[in-house]
Design a protein around this motif. Structure first.
Motif, PDB file in Angstrom:
ATOM      1  N   ASN A 190      -7.486  -0.462  -2.910  1.00  0.00           N
ATOM      2  CA  ASN A 190      -8.921  -0.719  -2.858  1.00  0.00           C
ATOM      3  C   ASN A 190      -9.190  -1.713  -1.719  1.00  0.00           C
ATOM      4  O   ASN A 190      -9.603  -2.860  -1.927  1.00  0.00           O
ATOM      5  CB  ASN A 190      -9.414  -1.282  -4.186  1.00  0.00           C
ATOM      6  CG  ASN A 190     -10.933  -1.414  -4.216  1.00  0.00           C
ATOM      7  OD1 ASN A 190     -11.639  -0.658  -3.543  1.00  0.00           O
ATOM      8  ND2 ASN A 190     -11.430  -2.365  -4.979  1.00  0.00           N
ATOM      9  N   GLY A 191      -8.924  -1.242  -0.507  1.00  0.00           N
ATOM     10  CA  GLY A 191      -9.069  -2.103   0.650  1.00  0.00           C
ATOM     11  C   GLY A 191      -8.598  -1.383   1.897  1.00  0.00           C
ATOM     12  O   GLY A 191      -8.321  -0.181   1.886  1.00  0.00           O
ATOM     13  N   ALA A 192      -8.483  -2.128   2.970  1.00  0.00           N
ATOM     14  CA  ALA A 192      -8.058  -1.568   4.262  1.00  0.00           C
ATOM     15  C   ALA A 192      -6.814  -2.306   4.744  1.00  0.00           C
ATOM     16  O   ALA A 192      -6.750  -3.546   4.667  1.00  0.00           O
ATOM     17  CB  ALA A 192      -9.184  -1.692   5.285  1.00  0.00           C
ATOM     18  N   ILE A 193      -5.837  -1.543   5.234  1.00  0.00           N
ATOM     19  CA  ILE A 193      -4.589  -2.122   5.741  1.00  0.00           C
ATOM     20  C   ILE A 193      -4.665  -2.205   7.252  1.00  0.00           C
ATOM     21  O   ILE A 193      -5.059  -1.248   7.927  1.00  0.00           O
ATOM     22  CB  ILE A 193      -3.383  -1.273   5.314  1.00  0.00           C
ATOM     23  CG1 ILE A 193      -3.285  -1.202   3.795  1.00  0.00           C
ATOM     24  CG2 ILE A 193      -2.093  -1.841   5.893  1.00  0.00           C
ATOM     25  CD1 ILE A 193      -2.177  -0.308   3.294  1.00  0.00           C
ATOM     26  N   SER A 194      -4.285  -3.334   7.792  1.00  0.00           N
ATOM     27  CA  SER A 194      -4.208  -3.495   9.247  1.00  0.00           C
ATOM     28  C   SER A 194      -2.828  -4.026   9.615  1.00  0.00           C
ATOM     29  O   SER A 194      -2.111  -4.578   8.761  1.00  0.00           O
ATOM     30  CB  SER A 194      -5.302  -4.460   9.742  1.00  0.00           C
ATOM     31  OG  SER A 194      -5.167  -5.724   9.123  1.00  0.00           O
ATOM     32  N   THR A 209      10.605  -6.302   8.718  1.00  0.00           N
ATOM     33  CA  THR A 209       9.847  -6.681   9.917  1.00  0.00           C
ATOM     34  C   THR A 209       8.526  -5.921   9.963  1.00  0.00           C
ATOM     35  O   THR A 209       7.466  -6.491  10.262  1.00  0.00           O
ATOM     36  CB  THR A 209      10.660  -6.394  11.189  1.00  0.00           C
ATOM     37  OG1 THR A 209      11.883  -7.132  11.155  1.00  0.00           O
ATOM     38  CG2 THR A 209       9.882  -6.779  12.439  1.00  0.00           C
ATOM     39  N   ALA A 210       8.587  -4.623   9.653  1.00  0.00           N
ATOM     40  CA  ALA A 210       7.359  -3.829   9.630  1.00  0.00           C
ATOM     41  C   ALA A 210       6.404  -4.308   8.542  1.00  0.00           C
ATOM     42  O   ALA A 210       5.179  -4.328   8.735  1.00  0.00           O
ATOM     43  CB  ALA A 210       7.702  -2.356   9.415  1.00  0.00           C
ATOM     44  N   MET A 211       6.948  -4.718   7.391  1.00  0.00           N
ATOM     45  CA  MET A 211       6.076  -5.189   6.322  1.00  0.00           C
ATOM     46  C   MET A 211       5.442  -6.534   6.669  1.00  0.00           C
ATOM     47  O   MET A 211       4.354  -6.865   6.176  1.00  0.00           O
ATOM     48  CB  MET A 211       6.868  -5.301   5.020  1.00  0.00           C
ATOM     49  CG  MET A 211       7.369  -3.964   4.473  1.00  0.00           C
ATOM     50  SD  MET A 211       6.076  -2.714   4.329  1.00  0.00           S
ATOM     51  CE  MET A 211       5.016  -3.451   3.105  1.00  0.00           C
ATOM     52  N   ALA A 212       6.114  -7.296   7.527  1.00  0.00           N
ATOM     53  CA  ALA A 212       5.535  -8.574   7.950  1.00  0.00           C
ATOM     54  C   ALA A 212       4.301  -8.364   8.816  1.00  0.00           C
ATOM     55  O   ALA A 212       3.504  -9.299   9.003  1.00  0.00           O
ATOM     56  CB  ALA A 212       6.580  -9.395   8.702  1.00  0.00           C
ATOM     57  N   ALA A 213       4.155  -7.160   9.380  1.00  0.00           N
ATOM     58  CA  ALA A 213       2.991  -6.864  10.217  1.00  0.00           C
ATOM     59  C   ALA A 213       1.758  -6.498   9.397  1.00  0.00           C
ATOM     60  O   ALA A 213       0.673  -6.333   9.949  1.00  0.00           O
ATOM     61  CB  ALA A 213       3.324  -5.710  11.170  1.00  0.00           C
ATOM     62  N   VAL A 214       1.913  -6.345   8.072  1.00  0.00           N
ATOM     63  CA  VAL A 214       0.838  -5.844   7.227  1.00  0.00           C
ATOM     64  C   VAL A 214      -0.102  -6.976   6.794  1.00  0.00           C
ATOM     65  O   VAL A 214       0.350  -8.052   6.387  1.00  0.00           O
ATOM     66  CB  VAL A 214       1.416  -5.149   5.978  1.00  0.00           C
ATOM     67  CG1 VAL A 214       0.310  -4.758   5.002  1.00  0.00           C
ATOM     68  CG2 VAL A 214       2.212  -3.923   6.385  1.00  0.00           C
ATOM     69  N   SER A 215      -1.363  -6.687   6.880  1.00  0.00           N
ATOM     70  CA  SER A 215      -2.375  -7.538   6.251  1.00  0.00           C
ATOM     71  C   SER A 215      -3.396  -6.617   5.587  1.00  0.00           C
ATOM     72  O   SER A 215      -3.623  -5.498   6.058  1.00  0.00           O
ATOM     73  CB  SER A 215      -3.052  -8.459   7.275  1.00  0.00           C
ATOM     74  OG  SER A 215      -3.685  -7.698   8.293  1.00  0.00           O
TER      75      SER A 215
END
Length: 297
Positions: free
Chosen positions: A137-141, A191-197
Motif C-alpha cells: 500500500n505504497g510506492a517503492i523507489s 546491497t539491492a535491498m539497501a537501495a529500497v525506500s
C-alpha cells in the motif's frame, strides 16, 4: 509518509538460511558442470542444464527466503504469483546461457566477459522482477547509485562463478568456491535491498491483489528446494564425482587389460608347479653325463 523498512524481521534466521541455499545451489551447479568436463563421453548438455538449474534455483531461493524477512511496518506485503514464477524462469535461463557459453566455448577472456555480463544482468533482472512482484500500500523507489553497485556485484559474482565452474576440479575447491558464491549472491541481494525506500499511501486498509509472503512464498519455495535435494542425490551417487577423475577419466584401453592379438603366440601354460621345460638343458642333465663331456666330476 515514508515507510519503515526492515530487512531482518526474523533476525539472522533468514539471512543465514538464504546464504546456505545460495551455497547449496552453487555447489551442486559447480559439480554438475565439472562432471560435464571430466568425461567427453558424458551427456554434456544434460549436465550443463542440471548445473544451470541448480545455480538458478539456488539464487532464486536465496532471494525469496531473504524476502520473507523483509517488511514495511506501516503496510502489509503481498506478491504476484505469476511474476514471482517468471523471476524463477529468468534466473534459470540466464544462468543457463552463461553456463553453456563457457561449457562449449571455454573460459577465455572474451567468453567469460560475455557470459558473466549476461548472467549477472539476468540475476539482477531476477531480483528486481521479484521486487516488482511485490504489492504494498505504497510506492517503492530505488537509489540509482546503490542499484548500479548491486548490478556490478552481480556481474562480478557471475563471472567468478562461471570461471570457477570450468577451472576448478577438486571437491574441496568446489566447496570453497560455492561458499564464496554464496557471499557474493547474498551481498548483491542485500546491497539491492539497501537501495529500497517506500512511500506509504496516506490511507490504510486499502485492498490490493496478491498473496501474502507466508501463503505464497513458503509453498512456492518447496519446489526449488526439492529440486536441489534431488540434484544433490544425483551428484552424490555419480561415481565420477564421488571418486574423482581417477580411472573414470582414463582411456578405455588403459582401464581394461588389452586382449591378446590373434597374431601373437599364446603365453606358455604350465601344467604343474615345476615345469622341466623352464629349466636350462644343461641343468637338467645328470651330473655324471655332464662331467663326461667336460672332463670334470
Amino acid at each position: 509518509m515514508e515507510g519503515t523498512v526492515d530487512g531482518f524481521r526474523y533476525g539472522a534466521v533468514t539471512p543465514v538460511a538464504a546464504y546456505l541455499m545460495a551455497c547449496l545451489g552453487g555447489a551442486l551447479g559447480l559439480r554438475c558442470i565439472v562432471r560435464s568436463l571430466l568425461n567427453d563421453q558424458s551427456w554434456k548438455p544434460g549436465w550443463l542444464a542440471l548445473g544451470a538449474a541448480s545455480i538458478g534455483c539456488g539464487i532464486w531461493t536465496m532471494h525469496f527466503i531473504a524476502m520473507i524477512g523483509f517488511q514495511v511496518e506501516e503496510t502489509r506485503i503481498r506478491y504476484d504469483a505469476g511474476l514471482t514464477l517468471l523471476s524463477l524462469a529468468v534466473a534459470v535461463i540466464v544462468v543457463g546461457i552463461g553456463v553453456f557459453i563457457v561449457g562449449y566455448r571455454g573460459a577465455g577472456t572474451a567468453n567469460l566477459a560475455l557470459a558473466g555480463t549476461v548472467t549477472g544482468l539476468g540475476v539482477a533482472a531476477m531480483h528486481y522482477l521479484g521486487m516488482y512482484a511485490m504489492r504494498i500500500n505504497g510506492a517503492i523507489s530505488y537509489d540509482v547509485l546503490t542499484v548500479s553497485l548491486s548490478i556490478v556485484i552481480a556481474i562480478v559474482a557471475a563471472t567468478a562463478a562461471l570461471w570457477a565452474a570450468v577451472t576448478i576440479r577438486g571437491f574441496m575447491t568446489s566447496l570453497g568456491a560455492s561458499l564464496v558464491m554464496g557471499v557474493a549472491v547474498s551481498g548483491m541481494h542485500y546491497t539491492a535491498m539497501a537501495a529500497v525506500s517506500v512511500h506509504v499511501h496516506g490511507t490504510t486498509g486499502g485492498t490490493w491483489a496478491g498473496d501474502s509472503a507466508s501463503s505464497l512464498l513458503l509453498p512456492m519455495l518447496l519446489g526449488p528446494v526439492i529440486f536441489l535435494v534431488l540434484a544433490g542425490v544425483v551428484v552424490m551417487f555419480d561415481p565420477l564425482l564421488v571418486l574423482g577423475e581417477g580411472d573414470w577419466n582414463r582411456p578405455t584401453a588403459r582401464r581394461r587389460p588389452a586382449k591378446a592379438s590373434a597374431d601373437e603366440p599364446p603365453a606358455p601354460r604350465h601344467n604343474s608347479v615345476f615345469d622341466a621345460s623352464a629349466v636350462p638343458l644343461r641343468a637338467r642333465q645328470h651330473p655324471y653325463e655332464a662331467s663326461q663331456r667336460t672332463g670334470e666330476w
